[in-house]
Design a protein around this motif. Structure first.
Motif, PDB file in Angstrom:
ATOM      1  N   SER A 144       0.813  -1.215   0.000  1.00 12.71           N
ATOM      2  CA  SER A 144       0.000   0.000   0.000  1.00 12.71           C
ATOM      3  C   SER A 144       0.845   1.263   0.000  1.00 12.71           C
ATOM      4  O   SER A 144       0.436   2.291  -0.549  1.00 12.71           O
ATOM      5  N   ILE A 145       2.017   1.220   0.628  1.00 15.42           N
ATOM      6  CA  ILE A 145       2.902   2.390   0.623  1.00 15.42           C
ATOM      7  C   ILE A 145       4.009   2.226  -0.413  1.00 15.42           C
ATOM      8  O   ILE A 145       4.938   3.018  -0.460  1.00 15.42           O
ATOM      9  N   GLN A 146       3.881   1.176  -1.236  1.00 13.49           N
ATOM     10  CA  GLN A 146       4.832   0.890  -2.314  1.00 13.49           C
ATOM     11  C   GLN A 146       6.272   0.860  -1.792  1.00 13.49           C
ATOM     12  O   GLN A 146       7.167   1.505  -2.318  1.00 13.49           O
ATOM     13  N   ALA A 147       6.445   0.089  -0.716  1.00 16.02           N
ATOM     14  CA  ALA A 147       7.770  -0.056  -0.120  1.00 16.02           C
ATOM     15  C   ALA A 147       8.692  -0.850  -1.036  1.00 16.02           C
ATOM     16  O   ALA A 147       8.245  -1.662  -1.848  1.00 16.02           O
ATOM     17  N   ILE A 148       9.983  -0.607  -0.903  1.00 16.65           N
ATOM     18  CA  ILE A 148      10.986  -1.428  -1.582  1.00 16.65           C
ATOM     19  C   ILE A 148      11.250  -2.632  -0.698  1.00 16.65           C
ATOM     20  O   ILE A 148      11.761  -2.499   0.421  1.00 16.65           O
ATOM     21  N   ILE A 149      10.874  -3.809  -1.161  1.00 17.31           N
ATOM     22  CA  ILE A 149      10.967  -5.018  -0.353  1.00 17.31           C
ATOM     23  C   ILE A 149      12.365  -5.622  -0.473  1.00 17.31           C
ATOM     24  O   ILE A 149      12.874  -5.852  -1.577  1.00 17.31           O
ATOM     25  N   VAL A 150      12.978  -5.889   0.681  1.00 15.87           N
ATOM     26  CA  VAL A 150      14.326  -6.466   0.725  1.00 15.87           C
ATOM     27  C   VAL A 150      14.231  -7.918   1.170  1.00 15.87           C
ATOM     28  O   VAL A 150      13.632  -8.220   2.207  1.00 15.87           O
ATOM     29  N   ASN A 151      14.795  -8.806   0.394  1.00 21.81           N
ATOM     30  CA  ASN A 151      14.864 -10.224   0.749  1.00 21.81           C
ATOM     31  C   ASN A 151      16.295 -10.526   1.179  1.00 21.81           C
ATOM     32  O   ASN A 151      17.192 -10.686   0.358  1.00 21.81           O
ATOM     33  N   ARG A 152      16.519 -10.575   2.478  1.00 25.86           N
ATOM     34  CA  ARG A 152      17.879 -10.725   3.005  1.00 25.86           C
ATOM     35  C   ARG A 152      18.476 -12.102   2.736  1.00 25.86           C
ATOM     36  O   ARG A 152      19.670 -12.295   2.873  1.00 25.86           O
ATOM     37  N   ARG A 153      17.624 -13.068   2.387  1.00 26.32           N
ATOM     38  CA  ARG A 153      18.134 -14.420   2.114  1.00 26.32           C
ATOM     39  C   ARG A 153      18.659 -14.557   0.691  1.00 26.32           C
ATOM     40  O   ARG A 153      19.337 -15.539   0.372  1.00 26.32           O
ATOM     41  N   ASP A 154      18.329 -13.603  -0.144  1.00 23.41           N
ATOM     42  CA  ASP A 154      18.760 -13.650  -1.539  1.00 23.41           C
ATOM     43  C   ASP A 154      19.984 -12.765  -1.731  1.00 23.41           C
ATOM     44  O   ASP A 154      19.893 -11.536  -1.615  1.00 23.41           O
ATOM     45  N   PRO A 155      21.160 -13.333  -2.022  1.00 28.28           N
ATOM     46  CA  PRO A 155      22.385 -12.523  -2.175  1.00 28.28           C
ATOM     47  C   PRO A 155      22.315 -11.550  -3.343  1.00 28.28           C
ATOM     48  O   PRO A 155      23.010 -10.540  -3.356  1.00 28.28           O
ATOM     49  N   ASN A 156      21.495 -11.846  -4.330  1.00 33.81           N
ATOM     50  CA  ASN A 156      21.370 -10.971  -5.492  1.00 33.81           C
ATOM     51  C   ASN A 156      20.412  -9.802  -5.243  1.00 33.81           C
ATOM     52  O   ASN A 156      20.336  -8.881  -6.056  1.00 33.81           O
ATOM     53  N   ASN A 157      19.697  -9.855  -4.129  1.00 32.35           N
ATOM     54  CA  ASN A 157      18.691  -8.842  -3.857  1.00 32.35           C
ATOM     55  C   ASN A 157      19.301  -7.477  -3.537  1.00 32.35           C
ATOM     56  O   ASN A 157      18.663  -6.448  -3.727  1.00 32.35           O
ATOM     57  N   LYS A 158      20.555  -7.459  -3.054  1.00 33.17           N
ATOM     58  CA  LYS A 158      21.212  -6.189  -2.730  1.00 33.17           C
ATOM     59  C   LYS A 158      21.339  -5.308  -3.962  1.00 33.17           C
ATOM     60  O   LYS A 158      21.068  -4.107  -3.922  1.00 33.17           O
ATOM     61  N   VAL A 159      21.750  -5.917  -5.070  1.00 34.82           N
ATOM     62  CA  VAL A 159      21.907  -5.163  -6.316  1.00 34.82           C
ATOM     63  C   VAL A 159      20.554  -4.652  -6.799  1.00 34.82           C
ATOM     64  O   VAL A 159      20.423  -3.498  -7.223  1.00 34.82           O
ATOM     65  N   LEU A 160      19.542  -5.507  -6.714  1.00 38.84           N
ATOM     66  CA  LEU A 160      18.197  -5.104  -7.133  1.00 38.84           C
ATOM     67  C   LEU A 160      17.684  -3.953  -6.282  1.00 38.84           C
ATOM     68  O   LEU A 160      17.053  -3.019  -6.799  1.00 38.84           O
TER      69      LEU A 160
END
Length: 199
Positions: A144-160
Protein backbone atom coordinates in the motif's frame (compact mmCIF):
# COMPACT_ATOMS: atom_id res chain seq x y z
CA UNK A 1 32.32 13.46 32.96
CA UNK A 2 33.79 12.63 29.57
CA UNK A 3 32.09 9.78 27.72
CA UNK A 4 34.40 6.86 27.03
CA UNK A 5 33.87 5.50 23.53
CA UNK A 6 35.69 2.32 24.51
CA UNK A 7 32.92 1.44 26.99
CA UNK A 8 30.09 2.58 24.73
CA UNK A 9 27.82 -0.24 23.58
CA UNK A 10 25.03 1.02 21.28
CA UNK A 11 23.37 -2.42 21.30
CA UNK A 12 22.89 -2.70 25.07
CA UNK A 13 19.66 -1.46 26.64
CA UNK A 14 19.49 -1.05 30.40
CA UNK A 15 16.03 -0.13 31.66
CA UNK A 16 15.69 0.83 35.31
CA UNK A 17 12.19 0.82 36.77
CA UNK A 18 11.17 2.02 40.22
CA UNK A 19 8.18 0.99 42.34
CA UNK A 20 5.93 3.71 40.95
CA UNK A 21 6.61 2.47 37.42
CA UNK A 22 5.56 -1.07 38.34
CA UNK A 23 2.43 0.29 40.06
CA UNK A 24 1.54 2.30 36.96
CA UNK A 25 1.98 -0.79 34.74
CA UNK A 26 -0.22 -2.83 37.08
CA UNK A 27 -3.06 -0.29 37.18
CA UNK A 28 -2.99 0.38 33.43
CA UNK A 29 -3.09 -3.36 32.70
CA UNK A 30 -6.65 -3.49 34.09
CA UNK A 31 -7.89 -0.07 32.97
CA UNK A 32 -6.35 1.71 30.00
CA UNK A 33 -4.76 -1.26 28.25
CA UNK A 34 -7.98 -3.27 27.55
CA UNK A 35 -9.70 -0.17 26.16
CA UNK A 36 -6.81 0.54 23.82
CA UNK A 37 -6.69 -3.07 22.67
CA UNK A 38 -10.40 -3.09 21.78
CA UNK A 39 -10.10 0.20 19.89
CA UNK A 40 -6.96 -0.98 18.08
CA UNK A 41 -8.68 -4.20 17.00
CA UNK A 42 -11.71 -2.29 15.69
CA UNK A 43 -9.48 0.21 13.89
CA UNK A 44 -7.30 -2.62 12.59
CA UNK A 45 -10.24 -4.42 10.99
CA UNK A 46 -11.41 -1.28 9.15
CA UNK A 47 -7.84 -0.39 8.17
CA UNK A 48 -7.16 -3.93 6.92
CA UNK A 49 -10.22 -3.83 4.65
CA UNK A 50 -9.14 -0.42 3.36
CA UNK A 51 -5.62 -1.70 2.61
CA UNK A 52 -7.02 -4.77 0.82
CA UNK A 53 -9.11 -2.56 -1.46
CA UNK A 54 -6.20 -0.17 -1.95
CA UNK A 55 -3.76 -2.91 -3.03
CA UNK A 56 -6.00 -4.50 -5.69
CA UNK A 57 -3.95 -4.55 -8.86
CA UNK A 58 -0.72 -3.32 -7.23
CA UNK A 59 2.32 -5.53 -7.72
CA UNK A 60 5.19 -5.90 -5.25
CA UNK A 61 7.94 -3.39 -6.13
CA UNK A 62 5.61 -1.65 -8.57
CA UNK A 63 7.11 0.18 -11.54
CA UNK A 64 4.93 3.29 -11.18
CA UNK A 65 3.76 5.38 -8.20
CA UNK A 66 0.08 5.32 -7.28
CA UNK A 67 -2.36 7.58 -9.10
CA UNK A 68 -6.06 8.47 -9.22
CA UNK A 69 -8.48 7.16 -6.61
CA UNK A 70 -5.71 5.47 -4.64
CA UNK A 71 -4.33 8.88 -3.63
CA UNK A 72 -7.68 9.68 -2.00
CA UNK A 73 -7.72 6.30 -0.22
CA UNK A 74 -4.16 6.89 0.96
CA UNK A 75 -5.33 10.05 2.76
CA UNK A 76 -7.85 7.89 4.64
CA UNK A 77 -5.06 5.44 5.48
CA UNK A 78 -2.99 8.33 6.88
CA UNK A 79 -5.86 9.14 9.26
CA UNK A 80 -5.99 5.48 10.35
CA UNK A 81 -2.21 5.49 10.82
CA UNK A 82 -2.28 8.56 13.02
CA UNK A 83 -5.12 7.09 15.10
CA UNK A 84 -3.00 3.96 15.56
CA UNK A 85 -0.10 6.10 16.79
CA UNK A 86 -2.41 7.80 19.28
CA UNK A 87 -3.84 4.52 20.63
CA UNK A 88 -0.31 3.11 20.93
CA UNK A 89 0.45 5.88 23.43
CA UNK A 90 2.16 8.39 21.16
CA UNK A 91 -0.34 11.20 21.67
CA UNK A 92 1.78 13.81 19.97
CA UNK A 93 4.81 13.50 17.72
CA UNK A 94 6.94 16.60 18.11
CA UNK A 95 8.66 17.72 14.93
CA UNK A 96 11.68 20.00 15.21
CA UNK A 97 13.19 21.79 12.28
CA UNK A 98 11.95 21.71 8.73
CA UNK A 99 11.61 18.53 6.73
CA UNK A 100 13.38 18.63 3.38
CA UNK A 101 10.95 18.59 0.50
CA UNK A 102 11.19 15.93 -2.25
CA UNK A 103 12.64 18.60 -4.53
CA UNK A 104 15.41 19.29 -2.02
CA UNK A 105 16.11 15.66 -1.17
CA UNK A 106 14.71 12.56 -2.82
CA UNK A 107 15.80 10.43 0.16
CA UNK A 108 14.82 11.10 3.77
CA UNK A 109 17.34 9.62 6.23
CA UNK A 110 15.92 8.47 9.60
CA UNK A 111 18.46 7.86 12.37
CA UNK A 112 19.23 6.71 14.96
CA UNK A 113 16.94 3.67 14.71
CA UNK A 114 16.31 2.80 18.36
CA UNK A 115 13.19 0.61 18.37
CA UNK A 116 10.66 -1.07 16.12
CA UNK A 117 8.30 1.66 17.32
CA UNK A 118 10.27 4.04 15.07
CA UNK A 119 7.90 2.85 12.35
CA UNK A 120 5.43 5.23 13.98
CA UNK A 121 7.55 8.02 12.47
CA UNK A 122 6.51 6.71 9.05
CA UNK A 123 2.88 7.24 10.06
CA UNK A 124 3.64 10.77 11.28
CA UNK A 125 5.34 11.53 7.95
CA UNK A 126 2.17 10.68 5.99
CA UNK A 127 3.32 7.25 4.81
CA UNK A 128 6.26 7.91 2.47
CA UNK A 129 7.85 5.02 0.58
CA UNK A 130 10.25 2.99 2.75
CA UNK A 131 12.69 0.10 2.50
CA UNK A 132 11.64 -2.89 4.56
CA UNK A 133 12.30 -6.59 4.94
CA UNK A 134 9.84 -9.08 3.53
CA UNK A 135 7.46 -9.83 6.41
CA UNK A 136 4.28 -11.82 5.61
CA UNK A 137 2.10 -10.04 8.17
CA UNK A 138 2.97 -6.61 6.70
CA UNK A 139 2.84 -7.66 3.05
CA UNK A 140 -0.31 -5.71 2.19
CA UNK A 141 0.81 -2.66 4.17
CA UNK A 142 4.13 -2.72 2.31
CA UNK A 143 2.30 -2.84 -1.02
CA UNK A 144 0.00 0.00 0.00
CA UNK A 145 2.90 2.39 0.62
CA UNK A 146 4.83 0.89 -2.31
CA UNK A 147 7.77 -0.06 -0.12
CA UNK A 148 10.99 -1.43 -1.58
CA UNK A 149 10.97 -5.02 -0.35
CA UNK A 150 14.33 -6.47 0.73
CA UNK A 151 14.86 -10.22 0.75
CA UNK A 152 17.88 -10.73 3.00
CA UNK A 153 18.13 -14.42 2.11
CA UNK A 154 18.76 -13.65 -1.54
CA UNK A 155 22.38 -12.52 -2.18
CA UNK A 156 21.37 -10.97 -5.49
CA UNK A 157 18.69 -8.84 -3.86
CA UNK A 158 21.21 -6.19 -2.73
CA UNK A 159 21.91 -5.16 -6.32
CA UNK A 160 18.20 -5.10 -7.13
CA UNK A 161 17.51 -2.96 -4.06
CA UNK A 162 20.25 -0.47 -4.93
CA UNK A 163 19.00 -0.17 -8.49
CA UNK A 164 15.46 0.42 -7.28
CA UNK A 165 16.64 3.13 -4.85
CA UNK A 166 18.53 4.86 -7.67
CA UNK A 167 15.49 4.66 -9.94
CA UNK A 168 13.15 6.19 -7.38
CA UNK A 169 15.71 8.80 -6.29
CA UNK A 170 16.02 10.09 -9.84
CA UNK A 171 14.91 13.77 -9.79
CA UNK A 172 13.08 13.19 -13.07
CA UNK A 173 10.93 10.45 -11.55
CA UNK A 174 7.46 11.04 -10.13
CA UNK A 175 8.02 8.89 -7.06
CA UNK A 176 7.34 10.39 -3.61
CA UNK A 177 10.13 10.85 -1.10
CA UNK A 178 11.86 7.65 0.00
CA UNK A 179 12.48 7.22 3.75
CA UNK A 180 15.27 4.91 4.90
CA UNK A 181 16.80 3.71 8.17
CA UNK A 182 20.42 3.47 6.93
CA UNK A 183 21.75 1.75 10.06
CA UNK A 184 19.78 -1.35 9.11
CA UNK A 185 19.34 -2.32 12.76
CA UNK A 186 18.21 -0.91 16.10
CA UNK A 187 20.45 0.56 18.82
CA UNK A 188 19.96 2.25 22.18
CA UNK A 189 20.45 5.66 20.59
CA UNK A 190 23.70 6.45 22.40
CA UNK A 191 25.59 6.57 19.10
CA UNK A 192 25.16 6.17 15.37
CA UNK A 193 26.45 2.91 13.95
CA UNK A 194 27.81 2.44 10.44
CA UNK A 195 25.32 3.09 7.69
CA UNK A 196 24.69 0.13 5.42
CA UNK A 197 25.97 0.80 1.91
CA UNK A 198 24.10 -2.06 0.32
CA UNK A 199 27.29 -3.48 -1.16
Amino acid sequence: AKLSLANLNPYENLVKLNKSDYLEFFLCSFTLFPIRVVLLVMLGIVAALTVLIFTIGIEENSEKPIRGWRLAVKRVMIVFARCTVFLAGFHRVIKRGKRASPNESRILVLAPHTTFMDTMVIFALDLPCVIMAKIPFFAYLAKSIQAIIVNRRDPNNKVLTMNEIKRRADPASNWPQLAIFPEGTTTNGSALVSFKTGT
